[in-house]
Design a protein around this motif. Structure first.
Motif, mmCIF file in Angstrom:
data_model
loop_
_atom_site.group_PDB
_atom_site.id
_atom_site.type_symbol
_atom_site.label_atom_id
_atom_site.label_comp_id
_atom_site.label_asym_id
_atom_site.label_seq_id
_atom_site.Cartn_x
_atom_site.Cartn_y
_atom_site.Cartn_z
ATOM 1 N N SER A 55 0.864 -1.179 0.000
ATOM 2 C CA SER A 55 0.000 0.000 0.000
ATOM 3 C C SER A 55 0.898 1.225 0.000
ATOM 4 O O SER A 55 1.712 1.395 0.915
ATOM 5 C CB SER A 55 -0.892 0.003 1.245
ATOM 6 O OG SER A 55 -1.735 1.127 1.276
ATOM 7 N N PRO A 56 0.816 2.079 -1.014
ATOM 8 C CA PRO A 56 1.710 3.238 -1.099
ATOM 9 C C PRO A 56 1.563 4.147 0.123
ATOM 10 O O PRO A 56 0.463 4.580 0.459
ATOM 11 C CB PRO A 56 1.254 3.948 -2.372
ATOM 12 C CG PRO A 56 0.573 2.894 -3.181
ATOM 13 C CD PRO A 56 -0.084 2.000 -2.175
ATOM 14 N N SER A 57 2.665 4.433 0.775
ATOM 15 C CA SER A 57 2.620 5.098 2.081
ATOM 16 C C SER A 57 2.056 6.511 2.032
ATOM 17 O O SER A 57 1.476 6.980 3.024
ATOM 18 C CB SER A 57 4.020 5.138 2.692
ATOM 19 O OG SER A 57 4.905 5.870 1.863
ATOM 20 N N LEU A 58 2.200 7.208 0.917
ATOM 21 C CA LEU A 58 1.699 8.576 0.860
ATOM 22 C C LEU A 58 0.178 8.647 0.871
ATOM 23 O O LEU A 58 -0.396 9.718 1.091
ATOM 24 C CB LEU A 58 2.254 9.297 -0.376
ATOM 25 C CG LEU A 58 3.778 9.534 -0.353
ATOM 26 C CD1 LEU A 58 4.216 10.286 -1.607
ATOM 27 C CD2 LEU A 58 4.193 10.301 0.898
ATOM 28 N N GLU A 59 -0.468 7.513 0.659
ATOM 29 C CA GLU A 59 -1.930 7.473 0.791
ATOM 30 C C GLU A 59 -2.352 7.458 2.265
ATOM 31 O O GLU A 59 -3.382 8.024 2.630
ATOM 32 C CB GLU A 59 -2.497 6.241 0.084
ATOM 33 C CG GLU A 59 -2.202 6.154 -1.400
ATOM 34 C CD GLU A 59 -2.933 7.210 -2.221
ATOM 35 O OE1 GLU A 59 -3.821 7.897 -1.692
ATOM 36 O OE2 GLU A 59 -2.596 7.362 -3.413
ATOM 37 N N SER A 60 -1.561 6.823 3.121
ATOM 38 C CA SER A 60 -1.967 6.614 4.510
ATOM 39 C C SER A 60 -1.260 7.496 5.524
ATOM 40 O O SER A 60 -1.763 7.700 6.637
ATOM 41 C CB SER A 60 -1.727 5.150 4.903
ATOM 42 O OG SER A 60 -0.346 4.818 4.811
ATOM 43 N N ILE A 61 -0.086 8.030 5.170
ATOM 44 C CA ILE A 61 0.773 8.614 6.198
ATOM 45 C C ILE A 61 0.165 9.827 6.885
ATOM 46 O O ILE A 61 0.313 10.006 8.106
ATOM 47 C CB ILE A 61 2.169 8.951 5.628
ATOM 48 C CG1 ILE A 61 3.116 9.361 6.750
ATOM 49 C CG2 ILE A 61 2.086 10.013 4.550
ATOM 50 C CD1 ILE A 61 3.332 8.307 7.803
ATOM 51 N N ASP A 62 -0.531 10.678 6.161
ATOM 52 C CA ASP A 62 -1.100 11.867 6.801
ATOM 53 C C ASP A 62 -2.118 11.490 7.865
ATOM 54 O O ASP A 62 -2.134 12.072 8.957
ATOM 55 C CB ASP A 62 -1.746 12.777 5.754
ATOM 56 C CG ASP A 62 -0.730 13.476 4.875
ATOM 57 O OD1 ASP A 62 0.444 13.568 5.290
ATOM 58 O OD2 ASP A 62 -1.097 13.915 3.763
ATOM 59 N N ALA A 63 -2.961 10.529 7.550
ATOM 60 C CA ALA A 63 -3.978 10.104 8.519
ATOM 61 C C ALA A 63 -3.345 9.423 9.723
ATOM 62 O O ALA A 63 -3.728 9.674 10.874
ATOM 63 C CB ALA A 63 -4.977 9.167 7.842
ATOM 64 N N LEU A 64 -2.341 8.570 9.479
ATOM 65 C CA LEU A 64 -1.736 7.816 10.575
ATOM 66 C C LEU A 64 -0.833 8.683 11.441
ATOM 67 O O LEU A 64 -0.829 8.564 12.672
ATOM 68 C CB LEU A 64 -0.947 6.630 10.024
ATOM 69 C CG LEU A 64 -1.792 5.498 9.429
ATOM 70 C CD1 LEU A 64 -0.902 4.442 8.785
ATOM 71 C CD2 LEU A 64 -2.676 4.860 10.497
ATOM 72 N N ALA A 65 -0.071 9.555 10.816
ATOM 73 C CA ALA A 65 0.816 10.424 11.589
ATOM 74 C C ALA A 65 0.040 11.546 12.272
ATOM 75 O O ALA A 65 0.510 12.122 13.255
ATOM 76 C CB ALA A 65 1.896 11.014 10.691
ATOM 77 N N GLY A 66 -1.148 11.844 11.782
ATOM 78 C CA GLY A 66 -1.916 12.955 12.323
ATOM 79 C C GLY A 66 -2.830 12.603 13.470
ATOM 80 O O GLY A 66 -3.406 13.498 14.092
ATOM 81 N N THR A 67 -2.974 11.320 13.783
ATOM 82 C CA THR A 67 -3.849 10.928 14.886
ATOM 83 C C THR A 67 -3.054 10.790 16.176
ATOM 84 O O THR A 67 -1.863 10.469 16.164
ATOM 85 C CB THR A 67 -4.565 9.601 14.578
ATOM 86 O OG1 THR A 67 -5.445 9.275 15.669
ATOM 87 C CG2 THR A 67 -3.578 8.460 14.373
#
Length: 463
Positions: A80-92
């Motif tokens: 799963s390409p990390s730039l799809e998930s990183i904002d949501a995961l790092a922002g919580t």
């Protein structure tokens, strides 16, 4: 204690749906098996459809936050390409545990090459964790095959560590009598406690405690006395009215914990007097509170009390402890305190007796004592250094109590470090630990490192 709630996030790639790669059904089945296995570890599990693109990850995290999840567990069903998930995961604010597992156990020459599409989530894990590291987001990984390893159990233990650490923010610690005059190592201002750890200090009020004492009924006192005598062995006779007075004061403290919605508390024994709302030092309530999962520390140490509470909520078997005396011959340290220890961690039936209280204006209390049980544990100390707050962790062995115990009627336990005793004592004081610590049974260093990282502490390992 309420169940820890997991938000279980499956990661996937939209490309595979676009090209009609026919693997989703089997991966969905495996995701459900993993969810059921996590539930088998005692967690509530909030499920979610596969996340592929930014809006889906954002919606998933928002869902987990709105349902008051304690931790996110991720599982890569595929790359799963990390730039799809990183904002949501790092922002919580929710902590993250990465479950790194795949369906096929034997993937050597005899494996079906078509199974690659079902078992290649690992490089998605590598992509995502690199980005989490760059963003400064604490995470931990449990890797292994399900069900041919203990990977679910490992993940569960990391979840508990994460949930315990996350529970510190927003917690409330009560203080009765303020801090012991002259003790500087554990002192922290209310402002720093809140700003650095997210913990609110709540001060007792003498009138409130006096009123709470008056609200304790004779029936409540009798029931508590009966429980005490059943739970403990009487090692010296004492008057029932002394026991009743102790129980009344302890139950007043218990009611105060409930009324003020406190997660931990601390008592300065020098300030126990009727004008402050208590006529007896509530040693027994400190012991019982830790056994119930409420944090505690002595002498007005709000930070160690709060940390102990978080450790109890995460790991279960934890306690406030103090190193008292070195056993140079045996290479161990005697842990003790005036009358506070976690009753749930006693190695044998606790003792109970009246104690002559000579430290202030309070009346004699009835106190329960005991010896900490044998087992592997981790010694923990949270302290402030020149550059901020640190957490020292060190693996230790709690030794079995002797058959003939000269210390009956005292809080005691013998802790043996893995290194020579002199080296251990030199190491911890070189680091700058305080004289108030915590002990956690059955925990792994990696779990406590994760606990400390979530709190933003510099973790120092001594072994």
């Amino acid at each position: 204690m309420k169940k820890i709630k997991i938000g279980f996030m499956p990661l996937y790639i939209k490309l595979y749906d676009d090209i009609n790669l026919n693997v989703r059904g089997r991966l969905d089945e495996f995701y459900e098996k993993l969810a059921v296995a996590l539930e088998g570890e005692g967690f509530d599990v909030v499920r979610n459809p596969f996340c592929r693109i930014k809006p889906e990850f954002e919606a998933c995290v928002a869902k987990f936050e709105s349902e008051n999840c304690d931790c996110i567990v991720t599982w890569h069903a595929a790359y799963s390409p990390s730039l799809e998930s990183i904002d949501a995961l790092a922002g919580t604010d929710l902590p993250i545990v990465v479950l790194d597992t795949t369906e096929t156990y034997d993937f050597y020459h005899s494996a079906d090459p078509d199974a690659i599409n079902l078992n290649h989530g690992i490089h998605g894990v590598m992509d995502m964790t690199n980005m989490l590291l760059r963003r400064g987001k604490a995470y931990a990984i449990a890797a292994g095959h399900f069900p041919q390893s203990d990977v679910i159990e490992k993940a569960g233990r990391l979840v508990k560590a994460a949930a315990g650490a996350a529970s510190l923010k927003g917690s409330r610690v009560g203080t009765i009598g303020g801090s012991f005059d002259g003790m500087g190592d554990f002192l922290i201002s209310d402002e720093e406690l809140l700003e650095t750890f997210g913990v609110t200090a709540v001060y007792s009020d003498g009138k409130q405690l006096t009123a709470l004492q008056s609200s304790v009924t004779d029936e409540e006192i009798e029931a508590e006395i009966e429980k005490d005598l059943e739970m403990c062995q009487v090692i010296a006779p004492f008057p029932k009215d002394t026991h009743a007075k102790t129980v009344r004061n302890c139950l007043a403290v218990r009611k105060w914990l409930e009324v003020e919605n406190l997660d931990a508390f601390t008592v300065n024994f020098r300030e126990i007097r009727p004008s402050n709302g208590l006529s007896v030092m509530p040693f027994m309530e400190a012991c019982k509170a830790m056994a119930r999962g409420t944090g505690y520390a002595g002498e007005g140490d709000v930070l160690t009390a709060a940390i102990t509470g978080a450790l109890l909520r995460g790991f279960g078997e934890a306690a406030f402890v103090e190193i008292f005396c070195p056993d140079w011959k045996g290479g161990s340290l005697c842990l003790s305190h005036m009358g506070e220890f976690n009753l749930a961690l006693a190695g044998a039936k606790p003792e109970i007796k009246e104690t002559n209280f000579i430290f202030g204006e309070a009346d004699n209390p009835i106190v329960c004592y005991g010896c900490y049980k044998a087992g592997d544990a981790v010694f923990i100390n949270v302290f402030k250094g020149a550059d901020g707050y640190n957490m020292l962790i060190s693996p230790v062995e709690m030794l079995a109590g002797p058959k003939k115990d000269n210390y009956q009627g005292s809080v005691r336990g013998w802790m043996k470090p893995q290194m020579p005793l002199g080296d251990f004592l030199s190491a911890i004081s070189t680091c700058g630990v305080t004289h108030h610590s915590a002990l956690v049974y059955g925990a792994e260093l990696s779990e406590l490192e994760f606990f400390g990282k979530i709190l933003g502490l510099n973790v120092i390992t001594v072994k």
